[in-house]
Design a protein around this motif. Structure first.
Motif, PDB file in Angstrom:
ATOM      1  N   LEU A 128       0.827  -1.206   0.000  1.00 45.06           N
ATOM      2  CA  LEU A 128       0.000   0.000   0.000  1.00 45.06           C
ATOM      3  C   LEU A 128       0.863   1.259   0.000  1.00 45.06           C
ATOM      4  O   LEU A 128       0.527   2.263  -0.651  1.00 45.06           O
ATOM      5  N   ASP A 129       1.990   1.208   0.704  1.00 47.77           N
ATOM      6  CA  ASP A 129       2.912   2.341   0.713  1.00 47.77           C
ATOM      7  C   ASP A 129       3.497   2.570  -0.674  1.00 47.77           C
ATOM      8  O   ASP A 129       3.563   3.707  -1.155  1.00 47.77           O
ATOM      9  N   TRP A 130       3.910   1.501  -1.338  1.00 52.50           N
ATOM     10  CA  TRP A 130       4.487   1.644  -2.677  1.00 52.50           C
ATOM     11  C   TRP A 130       3.441   2.077  -3.698  1.00 52.50           C
ATOM     12  O   TRP A 130       3.714   2.898  -4.570  1.00 52.50           O
ATOM     13  N   LEU A 131       2.240   1.534  -3.604  1.00 47.42           N
ATOM     14  CA  LEU A 131       1.180   1.956  -4.515  1.00 47.42           C
ATOM     15  C   LEU A 131       0.850   3.428  -4.290  1.00 47.42           C
ATOM     16  O   LEU A 131       0.671   4.189  -5.241  1.00 47.42           O
ATOM     17  N   GLY A 132       0.786   3.834  -3.028  1.00 45.98           N
ATOM     18  CA  GLY A 132       0.529   5.234  -2.725  1.00 45.98           C
ATOM     19  C   GLY A 132       1.612   6.141  -3.281  1.00 45.98           C
ATOM     20  O   GLY A 132       1.323   7.243  -3.786  1.00 45.98           O
ATOM     21  N   ALA A 133       2.861   5.704  -3.219  1.00 49.65           N
ATOM     22  CA  ALA A 133       3.957   6.496  -3.775  1.00 49.65           C
ATOM     23  C   ALA A 133       3.829   6.616  -5.282  1.00 49.65           C
ATOM     24  O   ALA A 133       4.121   7.674  -5.872  1.00 49.65           O
ATOM     25  N   ALA A 134       3.395   5.537  -5.945  1.00 53.54           N
ATOM     26  CA  ALA A 134       3.200   5.576  -7.396  1.00 53.54           C
ATOM     27  C   ALA A 134       2.085   6.544  -7.774  1.00 53.54           C
ATOM     28  O   ALA A 134       2.190   7.293  -8.747  1.00 53.54           O
ATOM     29  N   LEU A 135       1.000   6.540  -6.997  1.00 54.99           N
ATOM     30  CA  LEU A 135      -0.097   7.468  -7.257  1.00 54.99           C
ATOM     31  C   LEU A 135       0.351   8.914  -7.026  1.00 54.99           C
ATOM     32  O   LEU A 135       0.049   9.810  -7.811  1.00 54.99           O
ATOM     33  N   PHE A 176       9.344  -7.571  -3.342  1.00 55.87           N
ATOM     34  CA  PHE A 176       9.480  -6.145  -3.610  1.00 55.87           C
ATOM     35  C   PHE A 176      10.879  -5.909  -4.181  1.00 55.87           C
ATOM     36  O   PHE A 176      11.878  -6.271  -3.555  1.00 55.87           O
ATOM     37  N   TRP A 177      10.916  -5.296  -5.360  1.00 52.53           N
ATOM     38  CA  TRP A 177      12.172  -5.082  -6.099  1.00 52.53           C
ATOM     39  C   TRP A 177      12.370  -3.595  -6.315  1.00 52.53           C
ATOM     40  O   TRP A 177      11.523  -2.933  -6.912  1.00 52.53           O
ATOM     41  N   GLN A 178      13.461  -3.085  -5.769  1.00 50.53           N
ATOM     42  CA  GLN A 178      13.794  -1.668  -5.926  1.00 50.53           C
ATOM     43  C   GLN A 178      15.047  -1.547  -6.779  1.00 50.53           C
ATOM     44  O   GLN A 178      16.117  -2.033  -6.409  1.00 50.53           O
ATOM     45  N   ALA A 179      14.927  -0.910  -7.929  1.00 50.73           N
ATOM     46  CA  ALA A 179      16.067  -0.746  -8.826  1.00 50.73           C
ATOM     47  C   ALA A 179      17.087   0.221  -8.240  1.00 50.73           C
ATOM     48  O   ALA A 179      16.748   1.151  -7.503  1.00 50.73           O
ATOM     49  N   ARG A 180      18.341  -0.016  -8.594  1.00 48.25           N
ATOM     50  CA  ARG A 180      19.422   0.905  -8.278  1.00 48.25           C
ATOM     51  C   ARG A 180      20.224   1.156  -9.545  1.00 48.25           C
ATOM     52  O   ARG A 180      20.382   0.249 -10.384  1.00 48.25           O
ATOM     53  N   GLU A 181      20.718   2.358  -9.685  1.00 51.15           N
ATOM     54  CA  GLU A 181      21.465   2.704 -10.899  1.00 51.15           C
ATOM     55  C   GLU A 181      22.717   1.855 -11.071  1.00 51.15           C
ATOM     56  O   GLU A 181      23.166   1.620 -12.205  1.00 51.15           O
ATOM     57  N   ALA A 187       1.097   7.136 -14.683  1.00 57.22           N
ATOM     58  CA  ALA A 187      -0.116   6.797 -15.428  1.00 57.22           C
ATOM     59  C   ALA A 187      -0.498   5.338 -15.189  1.00 57.22           C
ATOM     60  O   ALA A 187       0.350   4.448 -15.231  1.00 57.22           O
ATOM     61  N   GLU A 188      -1.775   5.127 -14.912  1.00 60.95           N
ATOM     62  CA  GLU A 188      -2.316   3.787 -14.712  1.00 60.95           C
ATOM     63  C   GLU A 188      -1.474   2.992 -13.711  1.00 60.95           C
ATOM     64  O   GLU A 188      -1.065   1.851 -13.955  1.00 60.95           O
ATOM     65  N   ALA A 189      -1.235   3.607 -12.561  1.00 58.62           N
ATOM     66  CA  ALA A 189      -0.451   2.938 -11.517  1.00 58.62           C
ATOM     67  C   ALA A 189      -1.148   1.688 -10.998  1.00 58.62           C
ATOM     68  O   ALA A 189      -0.526   0.852 -10.343  1.00 58.62           O
ATOM     69  N   HIS A 190      -2.442   1.560 -11.267  1.00 61.99           N
ATOM     70  CA  HIS A 190      -3.194   0.388 -10.823  1.00 61.99           C
ATOM     71  C   HIS A 190      -3.189  -0.739 -11.849  1.00 61.99           C
ATOM     72  O   HIS A 190      -3.869  -1.752 -11.658  1.00 61.99           O
ATOM     73  N   TYR A 207       4.605  -2.918 -12.090  1.00 62.00           N
ATOM     74  CA  TYR A 207       5.881  -2.278 -12.434  1.00 62.00           C
ATOM     75  C   TYR A 207       5.649  -0.781 -12.565  1.00 62.00           C
ATOM     76  O   TYR A 207       4.879  -0.338 -13.416  1.00 62.00           O
ATOM     77  N   TRP A 208       6.326  -0.024 -11.690  1.00 54.67           N
ATOM     78  CA  TRP A 208       6.234   1.432 -11.712  1.00 54.67           C
ATOM     79  C   TRP A 208       7.586   1.974 -12.162  1.00 54.67           C
ATOM     80  O   TRP A 208       8.473   2.251 -11.353  1.00 54.67           O
ATOM     81  N   GLN A 209       7.734   2.085 -13.477  1.00 53.51           N
ATOM     82  CA  GLN A 209       9.031   2.372 -14.098  1.00 53.51           C
ATOM     83  C   GLN A 209       9.698   3.645 -13.592  1.00 53.51           C
ATOM     84  O   GLN A 209      10.899   3.639 -13.288  1.00 53.51           O
ATOM     85  N   PRO A 210       8.979   4.778 -13.457  1.00 52.19           N
ATOM     86  CA  PRO A 210       9.667   5.993 -12.994  1.00 52.19           C
ATOM     87  C   PRO A 210      10.283   5.851 -11.605  1.00 52.19           C
ATOM     88  O   PRO A 210      11.250   6.550 -11.279  1.00 52.19           O
ATOM     89  N   LEU A 211       9.747   4.963 -10.794  1.00 47.73           N
ATOM     90  CA  LEU A 211      10.282   4.741  -9.450  1.00 47.73           C
ATOM     91  C   LEU A 211      11.252   3.563  -9.398  1.00 47.73           C
ATOM     92  O   LEU A 211      11.866   3.303  -8.352  1.00 47.73           O
ATOM     93  N   GLY A 212      11.364   2.836 -10.514  1.00 47.48           N
ATOM     94  CA  GLY A 212      12.220   1.657 -10.527  1.00 47.48           C
ATOM     95  C   GLY A 212      11.745   0.596  -9.566  1.00 47.48           C
ATOM     96  O   GLY A 212      12.553  -0.107  -8.945  1.00 47.48           O
ATOM     97  N   ARG A 213      10.442   0.429  -9.460  1.00 45.33           N
ATOM     98  CA  ARG A 213       9.887  -0.508  -8.492  1.00 45.33           C
ATOM     99  C   ARG A 213       9.009  -1.563  -9.163  1.00 45.33           C
ATOM    100  O   ARG A 213       8.206  -1.239 -10.045  1.00 45.33           O
ATOM    101  N   GLN A 214       9.188  -2.778  -8.718  1.00 46.60           N
ATOM    102  CA  GLN A 214       8.390  -3.904  -9.204  1.00 46.60           C
ATOM    103  C   GLN A 214       7.933  -4.725  -8.001  1.00 46.60           C
ATOM    104  O   GLN A 214       8.681  -4.910  -7.045  1.00 46.60           O
TER     105      GLN A 214
END
Length: 216
Positions: free
Chosen positions: A32-39, A186-191, A44-47, A100-107
């Motif tokens: 819920l925290d990650w979904l809220g961050a995406a919103l 929970f997958w958090q991308a790193r550069e 777009a279409e975070a759901h 997958y929320w690409q701008p946040l690098g989160r899956q």
């Protein structure tokens, strides 16, 4: 094409940080925290999510759907019970979901059991849809072969008339499903590509969640 694809940039960031040691004991609050961050980020279409099922021949099938709700019962989505998704879940309820929320690098990857949550949820979901969406949903021939476009147009006209006569009409084959998770990653991308991965899995029949760090 190979060189074109290899030349595309990926995982450039900047991405938010994620401290798995500070994650909650259960996965739902973190989701819920990650979904809220995406919103909040305006993604777009975070759901939107990919639902993966298995057909009667054991072959995987996947498609993008919209998340309708998430609560203690699971992750909810709607579809026809007589379409491929409904038939596949009926014969093999083991499913997977991917966000997958690409701008946040989160899956987020979810594995679990899909089940029909019942008629009350079905009716509430269908009646909450727009008039146009309900008229199209009443056609009820999802994924069947369409030999002529005129048949689709005629179906829309026919079901629009039915819905005008009975605005509370709900098709018997409509269904709302939930996925009860047994494993969530929970997958958090790193550069630097040393991605942070945290997996929750249920231990035995106790329902207790075990947290595990995974190699990138």
């Amino acid at each position: 094409m190979r060189e074109d694809l290899r030349g595309l940039a990926s995982l450039q960031g900047p991405f938010p940080t994620f401290d798995p040691d500070a994650a909650p004991d259960a996965p739902l609050p973190l989701f819920l925290d990650w979904l809220g961050a995406a919103l909040k980020a305006g993604i777009a279409e975070a759901h939107a999510m990919t639902l993966s099922t298995v057909d009667q021949d054991g072959h995987p099938d996947a498609r993008v759907l919209i998340l309708k709700n998430v609560d203690e019962d699971g992750w909810h989505f709607a579809t026809t019970r007589t379409g491929p998704k409904g038939r596949q879940i009926f014969s093999n309820p083991h499913v997977a979901m991917t966000f997958y929320w690409q701008p946040l690098g989160r899956q987020v990857r979810i594995r679990g059991i899909g089940f029909d949550v019942g008629a009350a949820a079905r009716d509430e979901d269908f009646r909450a849809r727009t008039f146009e969406a309900r008229a199209r949903g009443l056609i009820g021939r999802q994924s069947e072969v369409l030999p002529d476009e005129s048949l689709l147009d005629a179906g829309v006209v026919e079901q629009t008339a039915r819905l005008k006569d009975d605005p509370r009409l709900v098709p018997a084959n409509w269904g709302v499903y939930a996925v009860r998770a047994s494993e969530i990653e929970f997958w958090q991308a790193r550069e630097d590509r040393l991605h942070t991965r945290l997996r929750y899995r249920q231990a035995g029949e106790s329902g207790r969640w075990v947290r595990e760090r995974l190699w990138p």
